[in-house]
Design a protein around this motif. Sequence first.
Motif, PDB file in Angstrom:
ATOM      1  N   MET A   1      25.292  50.160  23.754  1.00 44.00           N
ATOM      2  CA  MET A   1      25.940  49.579  22.605  1.00 44.00           C
ATOM      3  C   MET A   1      26.310  50.701  21.648  1.00 44.00           C
ATOM      4  O   MET A   1      25.472  51.470  21.235  1.00 44.00           O
ATOM      5  CB  MET A   1      24.983  48.593  21.945  1.00 44.00           C
ATOM      6  N   ALA A   2      27.559  50.807  21.293  1.00 41.61           N
ATOM      7  CA  ALA A   2      28.007  51.852  20.381  1.00 41.61           C
ATOM      8  C   ALA A   2      27.684  51.446  18.959  1.00 41.61           C
ATOM      9  O   ALA A   2      27.751  50.270  18.605  1.00 41.61           O
ATOM     10  CB  ALA A   2      29.511  52.052  20.535  1.00 41.61           C
ATOM     11  N   LEU A   3      27.331  52.403  18.157  1.00 37.43           N
ATOM     12  CA  LEU A   3      27.052  52.136  16.756  1.00 37.43           C
ATOM     13  C   LEU A   3      28.370  52.033  16.021  1.00 37.43           C
ATOM     14  O   LEU A   3      29.258  52.861  16.179  1.00 37.43           O
ATOM     15  CB  LEU A   3      26.201  53.247  16.149  1.00 37.43           C
ATOM     16  N   ALA A   4      28.485  51.019  15.183  1.00 41.69           N
ATOM     17  CA  ALA A   4      29.705  50.819  14.428  1.00 41.69           C
ATOM     18  C   ALA A   4      29.716  51.727  13.205  1.00 41.69           C
ATOM     19  O   ALA A   4      28.681  52.016  12.646  1.00 41.69           O
ATOM     20  CB  ALA A   4      29.809  49.363  13.975  1.00 41.69           C
ATOM     21  N   THR A   5      30.915  52.121  12.812  1.00 39.69           N
ATOM     22  CA  THR A   5      31.014  52.857  11.564  1.00 39.69           C
ATOM     23  C   THR A   5      30.903  51.857  10.441  1.00 39.69           C
ATOM     24  O   THR A   5      31.198  50.682  10.623  1.00 39.69           O
ATOM     25  CB  THR A   5      32.369  53.604  11.482  1.00 39.69           C
ATOM     26  N   PRO A   6      30.444  52.291   9.268  1.00 43.31           N
ATOM     27  CA  PRO A   6      30.268  51.357   8.161  1.00 43.31           C
ATOM     28  C   PRO A   6      31.570  50.628   7.880  1.00 43.31           C
ATOM     29  O   PRO A   6      32.642  51.226   7.861  1.00 43.31           O
ATOM     30  CB  PRO A   6      29.871  52.234   6.984  1.00 43.31           C
ATOM     31  N   ALA A   7      31.482  49.328   7.670  1.00 40.67           N
ATOM     32  CA  ALA A   7      32.649  48.518   7.364  1.00 40.67           C
ATOM     33  C   ALA A   7      32.591  48.095   5.908  1.00 40.67           C
ATOM     34  O   ALA A   7      31.526  47.958   5.341  1.00 40.67           O
ATOM     35  CB  ALA A   7      32.700  47.280   8.263  1.00 40.67           C
TER      36      ALA A   7
ATOM     37  N   ILE B   1      21.542  49.931  12.405  1.00 37.17           N
ATOM     38  CA  ILE B   1      20.484  49.598  13.360  1.00 37.17           C
ATOM     39  C   ILE B   1      21.136  48.823  14.508  1.00 37.17           C
ATOM     40  O   ILE B   1      21.825  47.838  14.258  1.00 37.17           O
ATOM     41  CB  ILE B   1      19.381  48.752  12.691  1.00 37.17           C
ATOM     42  N   PRO B   2      20.934  49.230  15.742  1.00 36.00           N
ATOM     43  CA  PRO B   2      21.586  48.554  16.877  1.00 36.00           C
ATOM     44  C   PRO B   2      20.954  47.189  17.146  1.00 36.00           C
ATOM     45  O   PRO B   2      19.919  47.075  17.785  1.00 36.00           O
ATOM     46  CB  PRO B   2      21.360  49.524  18.033  1.00 36.00           C
ATOM     47  N   VAL B   3      21.594  46.140  16.649  1.00 36.43           N
ATOM     48  CA  VAL B   3      21.030  44.791  16.704  1.00 36.43           C
ATOM     49  C   VAL B   3      20.783  44.329  18.133  1.00 36.43           C
ATOM     50  O   VAL B   3      19.731  43.773  18.438  1.00 36.43           O
ATOM     51  CB  VAL B   3      21.940  43.791  15.954  1.00 36.43           C
ATOM     52  N   GLY B   4      21.741  44.546  19.019  1.00 37.25           N
ATOM     53  CA  GLY B   4      21.553  44.124  20.411  1.00 37.25           C
ATOM     54  C   GLY B   4      20.334  44.770  21.033  1.00 37.25           C
ATOM     55  O   GLY B   4      19.526  44.115  21.688  1.00 37.25           O
TER      56      GLY B   4
ATOM     57  N   ARG C   1      18.808  51.315  26.022  1.00 36.79           N
ATOM     58  CA  ARG C   1      19.231  52.661  25.618  1.00 36.79           C
ATOM     59  C   ARG C   1      20.420  52.576  24.660  1.00 36.79           C
ATOM     60  O   ARG C   1      21.387  51.866  24.930  1.00 36.79           O
ATOM     61  CB  ARG C   1      19.636  53.494  26.839  1.00 36.79           C
ATOM     62  N   VAL C   2      20.299  53.293  23.544  1.00 41.64           N
ATOM     63  CA  VAL C   2      21.361  53.388  22.553  1.00 41.64           C
ATOM     64  C   VAL C   2      21.504  54.863  22.202  1.00 41.64           C
ATOM     65  O   VAL C   2      20.508  55.508  21.871  1.00 41.64           O
ATOM     66  CB  VAL C   2      21.019  52.580  21.278  1.00 41.64           C
ATOM     67  N   PRO C   3      22.720  55.418  22.288  1.00 43.98           N
ATOM     68  CA  PRO C   3      22.894  56.832  21.949  1.00 43.98           C
ATOM     69  C   PRO C   3      22.341  57.145  20.560  1.00 43.98           C
ATOM     70  O   PRO C   3      22.633  56.446  19.590  1.00 43.98           O
ATOM     71  CB  PRO C   3      24.418  57.023  21.989  1.00 43.98           C
ATOM     72  N   GLY C   4      21.517  58.186  20.485  1.00 41.09           N
ATOM     73  CA  GLY C   4      20.946  58.631  19.223  1.00 41.09           C
ATOM     74  C   GLY C   4      19.620  57.997  18.854  1.00 41.09           C
ATOM     75  O   GLY C   4      18.911  58.497  17.996  1.00 41.09           O
TER      76      GLY C   4
END
Length: 180
Positions: A1-7, A129-132, A144-147
């Motif tokens: 899951m890619a982390l989103a940039t702040p919206a 925070i990677p919710v998934g 696994r989530v990058p970073g």
Amino acid sequence: MALATPARPAAPGPAAPSRRTMLAAGGAALLLTAGCAQLTGGASTPKGSDSWSGRMSLRIDSEPVQTFAALFELRGSADQGDLTLTTPIGSTLAQLHWAPGEALLKNGNDTRRYDSVDALIEAATGAAIPVGALFGWLAGRDERVPGWRPDLGQLANGRLQATRESPSPRADLRIVFERS
């Protein structure tokens, strides 16, 4: 899951609370016990969905260091769910609700809409925070989530720790929970 940039919030509204205020509110809520308040106006979380409650803290090694702690109640899944953050004395700091096509942050009488659940969580806690993955980690899956580096070794004792090493600044997420 890619982390989103702040919206940015989808619609302008009154002056947004400062990031420090949101961090304090979110942090306090995650460390405290779950409140009973439910968000209105959104799709309800499916019955029989996963549910956890407990305390959460988040430390962001920025300059200055930012910390957040709160009691929480988390229900649902990465696709549809609710997160209620409360203080130790039971005051609701924030209610988050997400479902396909909507992501809402309710803070008192103010409701803000976000483009995604990841942007919503970042607005409430101050960190992406990677919710998934969080739902997977709480269920005992080493997602696994990058970073991010989760430590699932204490799940049987109701403890989860995950560290974000990149992008900077470093962030440390700690959760003490019970599965409901």
